[in-house]
Design an enzyme around this catalytic site. Structure first.
Site, mmCIF file in Angstrom:
data_model
loop_
_atom_site.group_PDB
_atom_site.id
_atom_site.type_symbol
_atom_site.label_atom_id
_atom_site.label_comp_id
_atom_site.label_asym_id
_atom_site.label_seq_id
_atom_site.Cartn_x
_atom_site.Cartn_y
_atom_site.Cartn_z
ATOM 1 N N SER A 178 -23.498 143.320 -47.170
ATOM 2 C CA SER A 178 -23.087 143.273 -45.771
ATOM 3 C C SER A 178 -21.791 144.039 -45.591
ATOM 4 O O SER A 178 -21.051 144.266 -46.556
ATOM 5 C CB SER A 178 -22.884 141.813 -45.350
ATOM 6 O OG SER A 178 -22.270 141.716 -44.079
ATOM 7 N N SER A 199 -26.491 138.229 -35.860
ATOM 8 C CA SER A 199 -26.095 139.431 -35.133
ATOM 9 C C SER A 199 -26.686 139.447 -33.730
ATOM 10 O O SER A 199 -26.010 139.795 -32.754
ATOM 11 C CB SER A 199 -26.530 140.688 -35.898
ATOM 12 O OG SER A 199 -25.897 140.768 -37.147
ATOM 13 N N TYR A 203 -18.182 133.080 -44.621
ATOM 14 C CA TYR A 203 -19.339 133.973 -44.766
ATOM 15 C C TYR A 203 -18.916 135.251 -45.481
ATOM 16 O O TYR A 203 -19.593 135.721 -46.404
ATOM 17 C CB TYR A 203 -19.946 134.300 -43.400
ATOM 18 C CG TYR A 203 -21.122 135.245 -43.483
ATOM 19 C CD1 TYR A 203 -22.392 134.772 -43.800
ATOM 20 C CD2 TYR A 203 -20.971 136.606 -43.269
ATOM 21 C CE1 TYR A 203 -23.478 135.639 -43.895
ATOM 22 C CE2 TYR A 203 -22.042 137.484 -43.363
ATOM 23 C CZ TYR A 203 -23.294 136.997 -43.668
ATOM 24 O OH TYR A 203 -24.359 137.853 -43.772
ATOM 25 N N LYS A 252 -20.413 136.626 -49.104
ATOM 26 C CA LYS A 252 -21.062 137.928 -49.284
ATOM 27 C C LYS A 252 -20.302 138.791 -50.285
ATOM 28 O O LYS A 252 -20.907 139.513 -51.086
ATOM 29 C CB LYS A 252 -21.174 138.653 -47.940
ATOM 30 C CG LYS A 252 -22.054 137.977 -46.918
ATOM 31 C CD LYS A 252 -23.476 137.747 -47.426
ATOM 32 C CE LYS A 252 -24.246 139.013 -47.656
ATOM 33 N NZ LYS A 252 -25.660 138.765 -48.025
#
Length: 287
Positions: free
Chosen positions: A92, A168, A126, A130
C-alpha cells in the site's frame, strides 16, 4: 508497448501469487461520517454529517499480527510448494506515507518508507500494519531466496465487485456526503482498480520487474481529488479544502514511473472518479 486488458488463451501464464488484498489510503483509526441508509440522498443535506473516530482497541491483535503473519503464511506456503516463479505482494501507499523525515521538496517514490514511530505516536495503526507486513515480506524473501516483488497502490477506486465497499470507496462516499476529513497523513493519490489488477500481472510476467512499484494516478493531495469530484458532480455538497491538505507531500503528475515503463496505461482521474461514483449509485449507496 502499452497494455490495459488481456485476452484469454489456452496458454495463459499462471496468475500472480498475492499475499494481501489491495489496500486503501484510509487508516484503521480513520474519520468517518455518520451512517447513511443505502439509497438515501445526502446531496440535499443542509449541513455536512459529523465525522467521528473509529478507534482500534488492540492494534496488535486487530491489525498488526494478522497483516504480518498473514503475509508470512502465504510466503511460507509458496516456499514450501517449490517451483513458484514469483510472489507479488500487494502492499500500500500506507507503507510509503506518512514519512515526515523525507527530504523537503523531493517527490516521494519507492525508496520512501513510512515512519513507524510517527504512526504509533499518532495512532495510525493501519499504516503500521502495512509497513511491518511489507518489511517482513522483504526479509523473508532475502532469507529464503524467494523471488518477491511488491505493488503499492494508493486509494483504490472504481467499479465495486464485492458485496461491501472497501475503505477507499468509503472515503469517497463520505466526501460526497459532505465529510470534511482530509486524511492528511495517509492520502497520496487515487488509482483505478483495473490499473491495480493490471499492475500485478505486469509485475508478475516481467522478469525485469523488481522491488517496489508505486501504483497511483498521480501524487496529489486530497484537496486535488475533492476538487475533481466537485467539478464532475456539482450536485453533491463536496467540501472545499485548502490547497495543501497533505503537508510536505510534493505533487507529481506521474506517480507510477516503474509500472508505466513496464507498459501500464494509467487511467485519468476523471475516469477513476466517474467509474467510482457511478458504481456507488448503481449499488444504492447514493442517489
Amino acid at each position: 508497448m502499452t497494455r490495459r486488458r488481456r485476452t484469454t488463451s489456452s496458454r495463459s501464464p499462471p496468475a500472480p501469487a498475492r499475499v494481501a488484498s489491495a489496500s486503501s489510503a484510509a487508516t484503521s483509526s480513520t474519520a468517518r461520517c455518520s451512517s447513511t441508509p443505502r439509497g438515501a440522498a445526502r446531496a440535499s443535506s443542509t449541513s455536512p454529517p459529523p465525522c467521528t473516530i473509529d478507534p482500534v482497541s488492540d492494534p496488535q491483535k486487530q491489525l498488526i499480527v494478522p497483516a504480518v503473519e498473514g503475509t508470512l503464511n502465504v510466503l511460507r506456503a509458496a516456499k514450501e510448494a517449490g517451483g513458484v516463479r514469483r510472489v507479488v505482494v500487494t502492499s500500500s501507499n500506507a507503507a510509503i506515507v506518512p514519512s515526515p523525515g523525507w527530504p523537503a521538496g523531493e517527490v516521494r517514490d519507492e525508496r520512501c518508507w513510512t515512519d513507524i514511530d510517527y504512526c504509533e505516536k499518532n495512532g495510525l495503526w493501519y499504516s503500521v500494519s502495512k509497513t511491518l507486513a511489507e518489511k517482513a515480506a522483504w526479509k523473508f524473501a532475502e532469507e529464503n531466496g524467494l523471488d518477491v516483488a511488491v505493488v503499492n497502490p494508493g486509494a483504490v477506486m472504481g467499479p465495486i465487485i464485492p458485496p461491501n465497499i472497501n475503505s477507499s470507496m468509503s472515503i469517497l462516499l463520505r466526501l460526497l456526503q459532505g465529510c470534511t476529513e482530509d486524511y492528511r497523513d495517509v492520502f497520496m493519490g487515487a488509482d483505478h482498480v483495473e490499473d491495480v489488477a493490471m499492475a500485478h500481472i505486469l509485475v508478475f510476467e516481467n522478469p525485469s520487474a523488481s522491488g517496489r512499484h508505486l501504483c497511483i494516478e498521480s501524487i496529489s493531495h486530497w484537496s486535488d481529488f475533492a476538487a475533481k469530484v466537485a467539478e464532475l458532480y456539482p450536485s453533491y455538497k463536496v467540501p472545499k479544502f485548502p490547497k495543501d491538505t497533505q503537508p510536505g507531500l510534493v505533487r507529481a503528475e506521474v506517480g507510477s514511473k516503474k509500472l508505466i515503463a513496464l507498459g501500464l496505461q494509467i487511467s485519468p482521474l476523471e475516469k477513476i472518479v466517474r467509474d467510482a461514483v457511478e458504481s456507488l449509485k448503481s449499488r444504492g449507496y447514493i442517489s
